[in-house]
Design an enzyme around this catalytic site. Structure first.
Site, PDB file in Angstrom:
ATOM      1  N   ASP A  85       0.853  -1.185   0.000  1.00 33.44           N
ATOM      2  CA  ASP A  85       0.000   0.000   0.000  1.00 33.44           C
ATOM      3  C   ASP A  85       0.896   1.245   0.000  1.00 33.44           C
ATOM      4  O   ASP A  85       2.117   1.141   0.147  1.00 33.44           O
ATOM      5  CB  ASP A  85      -0.929   0.003   1.228  1.00 33.44           C
ATOM      6  CG  ASP A  85      -0.187  -0.382   2.491  1.00 33.44           C
ATOM      7  OD1 ASP A  85       0.995  -0.003   2.627  1.00 33.44           O
ATOM      8  OD2 ASP A  85      -0.780  -1.074   3.335  1.00 33.44           O
TER       9      ASP A  85
ATOM     10  N   ASP B 208       1.643   5.002   1.625  1.00 36.43           N
ATOM     11  CA  ASP B 208       1.386   5.964   2.697  1.00 36.43           C
ATOM     12  C   ASP B 208       2.007   7.301   2.318  1.00 36.43           C
ATOM     13  O   ASP B 208       3.147   7.357   1.846  1.00 36.43           O
ATOM     14  CB  ASP B 208       2.016   5.487   4.016  1.00 36.43           C
ATOM     15  CG  ASP B 208       1.396   4.178   4.495  1.00 36.43           C
ATOM     16  OD1 ASP B 208       0.159   4.064   4.443  1.00 36.43           O
ATOM     17  OD2 ASP B 208       2.153   3.282   4.904  1.00 36.43           O
TER      18      ASP B 208
ATOM     19  N   ASP C 193      10.056   3.244  13.319  1.00 40.42           N
ATOM     20  CA  ASP C 193      10.778   2.136  13.965  1.00 40.42           C
ATOM     21  C   ASP C 193      12.174   1.874  13.402  1.00 40.42           C
ATOM     22  O   ASP C 193      13.154   1.838  14.144  1.00 40.42           O
ATOM     23  CB  ASP C 193       9.928   0.855  13.963  1.00 40.42           C
ATOM     24  CG  ASP C 193       9.227   0.564  12.642  1.00 40.42           C
ATOM     25  OD1 ASP C 193       9.511   1.268  11.644  1.00 40.42           O
ATOM     26  OD2 ASP C 193       8.406  -0.367  12.597  1.00 40.42           O
TER      27      ASP C 193
HETATM   28  P1  ATP Z   1       3.929  -3.123   5.286  1.00 40.08           P
HETATM   29  O1  ATP Z   1       2.810  -2.177   4.994  1.00 40.08           O
HETATM   30  O2  ATP Z   1       4.660  -3.626   4.112  1.00 40.08           O
HETATM   31  O3  ATP Z   1       3.537  -4.193   6.224  1.00 40.08           O
HETATM   32  P2  ATP Z   1       5.064  -0.810   6.534  1.00 40.08           P
HETATM   33  O4  ATP Z   1       6.473  -0.470   6.912  1.00 40.08           O
HETATM   34  O5  ATP Z   1       4.410   0.055   5.521  1.00 40.08           O
HETATM   35  O6  ATP Z   1       5.056  -2.308   6.106  1.00 40.08           O
HETATM   36  P3  ATP Z   1       2.911  -0.069   8.226  1.00 40.08           P
HETATM   37  O7  ATP Z   1       2.349  -0.778   9.403  1.00 40.08           O
HETATM   38  O8  ATP Z   1       2.080   0.122   7.016  1.00 40.08           O
HETATM   39  O9  ATP Z   1       4.247  -0.825   7.862  1.00 40.08           O
HETATM   40  O10 ATP Z   1       3.418   1.323   8.786  1.00 40.08           O
HETATM   41  C1  ATP Z   1       3.828   2.395   7.945  1.00 40.08           C
HETATM   42  C2  ATP Z   1       5.039   3.110   8.570  1.00 40.08           C
HETATM   43  O11 ATP Z   1       4.696   3.616   9.859  1.00 40.08           O
HETATM   44  C3  ATP Z   1       6.237   2.212   8.824  1.00 40.08           C
HETATM   45  O12 ATP Z   1       7.031   2.082   7.673  1.00 40.08           O
HETATM   46  C4  ATP Z   1       6.935   2.933   9.945  1.00 40.08           C
HETATM   47  O13 ATP Z   1       7.681   4.003   9.478  1.00 40.08           O
HETATM   48  C5  ATP Z   1       5.790   3.471  10.763  1.00 40.08           C
HETATM   49  N1  ATP Z   1       5.367   2.538  11.836  1.00 40.08           N
HETATM   50  C6  ATP Z   1       4.376   1.607  11.788  1.00 40.08           C
HETATM   51  N2  ATP Z   1       4.262   0.944  12.942  1.00 40.08           N
HETATM   52  C7  ATP Z   1       5.185   1.460  13.766  1.00 40.08           C
HETATM   53  C8  ATP Z   1       5.567   1.203  15.122  1.00 40.08           C
HETATM   54  N3  ATP Z   1       4.954   0.251  15.836  1.00 40.08           N
HETATM   55  N4  ATP Z   1       6.557   1.942  15.649  1.00 40.08           N
HETATM   56  C9  ATP Z   1       7.175   2.898  14.916  1.00 40.08           C
HETATM   57  N5  ATP Z   1       6.868   3.186  13.656  1.00 40.08           N
HETATM   58  C10 ATP Z   1       5.909   2.490  13.063  1.00 40.08           C
HETATM   59 MG    MG Z   2       2.367  -0.010   4.858  1.00 35.89          MG
END
Ligand code: ATP
Ligand code: MG
Length: 411
Positions: A30, A32, A111
């Site tokens: 997705d 963001d 993170d």
């Molecule tokens: P994917 O969507 O592929 O699972 P993602 O990295 O995009 O991985 P998301 O949960 O969509 O993960 O979160 C988007 C962004 O928000 C992350 O890339 C990170 O920068 C931040 N983020 C999400 N969860 C956390 C957390 N628990 N602590 C710190 N930052 C976070």
């Molecule tokens: Mg994501």
């Protein structure tokens, strides 16, 4: 998208997983976007968007088939600041982090460095405050700041690390496994409903086998599913035959082929051994098998729900898959057609295959159920009749349970 925000005088960048995945040559799940516009401003720029989320207000903007999440830069938590008391629990966990901030602040609440790259579409440039680009290029997953502290703030980050490592084959910082093992117990403080979501993301990532291995290596699995972990014998974890690993492999293969997967199947695999053991404990009490199973399932899942909350709709399906096992084993001729039409048949059959491979039921039985699905009409009838023996008693003439066995060698 970003254009519209830029034209309205706001900044807008892609951030997080999508930038990371694009740089790694993976297809992002997705997209963001972050901006300095407030959620209300974003809604004004995109009148057809929707505001979601209570804890974090995020705006969902639809672009063709994709839904893009737009969030406003948020300030991280400065542990030195006075805000600490209201935003951290006395143990240092983040309770609230919904304070708007600048992009420079937004970076440091993320993170991992690999998740903290901002891609400005307008100027086609990458904004990198934490050396995320070189980490991605050399395949490293590195916490922003002190790992122990960041894990303490939000222990779910350990599960996220496992997910990214399993899926993207990134290397964790040296020494991190030690920290994970020491801090694994912190997962007990995470709301069980959130852990369910995270566990499902892990096991439905297409890399369940790898994730499971890492979770166990870091002592995280035992924190999530203590009773399941204790129930496994060596044979359950054998890659070629063991029920648990076979179950995860089956899920990974289905995802690879674009086939649907259900959460219930995973949890049926994870808890099967624990529930069987619980059944054994009750064995002496002479309940019928289904009652025994239901009761044991209720007890095991009830205990496990204190760690990972499995929603009712999922646990109901888990128990249905288990209940169907003895029916599939019994193959009562009168029941066969109804079993084939049962909405859980497919999952229960897949589960039976795992059990057959694990040596729990004869492979001939699993083969029979495979074959009967492939034929219909007269062939199917012939197979059912071929079962012989248990012809259905006529209505109203069912033999009383405790009657004396007939003389001779009937049966
Ligand atoms: P994917 O969507 O592929 O699972 P993602 O990295 O995009 O991985 P998301 O949960 O969509 O993960 O979160 C988007 C962004 O928000 C992350 O890339 C990170 O920068 C931040 N983020 C999400 N969860 C956390 C957390 N628990 N602590 C710190 N930052 C976070
Ligand atoms: Mg994501």
């Amino acid at each position: 998208m970003a254009d519209s925000l830029n034209q309205a005088g706001f900044s807008a960048e892609l951030v997080g997983g999508c930038v990371r995945d694009l740089l790694l040559g993976e297809r992002p799940k997705d997209f963001d976007v972050v901006t300095d516009a407030s959620p209300e401003d974003v809604r004004r720029v995109f009148p057809r968007s929707r505001m979601i989320g209570r804890r974090f207000r995020i705006v969902h903007v639809r672009m063709g088939r994709e839904v893009i999440e737009v969030s406003t830069y948020r300030a991280g938590i400065d542990s030195e600041s006075e805000a600490e008391e209201s935003t951290h629990s006395h143990l240092g966990r983040i309770l609230r982090d919904n304070v708007f901030g600048t992009r420079e602040q937004d970076v440091f609440r993320r993170d991992f460095t690999a998740n903290a790259l901002y891609y400005d579409i307008g100027s086609n440039s990458l904004l990198d405050y934490v050396d995320g680009f070189s980490d991605i290029k050399s395949g490293r997953l590195r916490f922003i700041g002190d790992p122990a502290k960041r894990i303490n703030e939000d222990p779910v980050r350990m599960l996220r690390a496992v997910r990214f490592k399993a899926k993207l084959d990134l290397d964790l910082e040296p020494g991190i496994d030690e920290i994970f093992r020491e801090q694994a117990y912190l997962l007990r403080h995470v709301p069980p409903a959130r852990l369910f979501d995270e566990v499902l993301k892990l096991f439905h990532s297409g890399y369940a086998v790898a994730s499971f291995g890492l979770l166990r290596e870091f002592g995280l699995f035992a924190e999530l599913f203590p009773e399941a972990e204790r129930s496994y014998g060596e044979a359950d974890l054998e890659p070629q035959r063991g029920l648990v690993l076979q179950g995860f492999q089956n899920t990974d293969r289905r995802i690879e082929k674009g086939k649907p997967v259900i959460a219930a199947f995973l949890f049926a695999c994870i808890f099967w051994r624990a529930v069987r053991r619980q059944c054994d404990r009750h064995e002496g009490r002479r309940k019928n098998t289904q009652q025994l199973l239901q009761r044991s399932a209720f007890e095991v899942l009830g205990r496990e729900n204190q760690r990972v909350m499995i929603p009712r709709r999922v646990s109901t399906a888990v128990v249905e898959i288990w209940e169907l096992q003895s029916r599939l084993e019994a193959r009562r001729p009168r029941m066969v057609q109804r079993l084939l039409e049962n909405r859980r048949f497919r999952a229960a059959y897949d589960f039976l295959l795992l059990r057959s491979r694990a040596g729990e039921v004869p492979s001939e039985l699993a083969g029979w159920w495979t074959e009967i699905q492939e034929c219909d009409g007269p062939d199917r009838q012939a197979m059912i009749q071929g079962l012989g023996g248990g012809r259905a008693p006529r209505k109203g003439r069912r033999r009383p349970r405790r009657s004396r066995p007939p003389a001779g060698n009937a049966r």
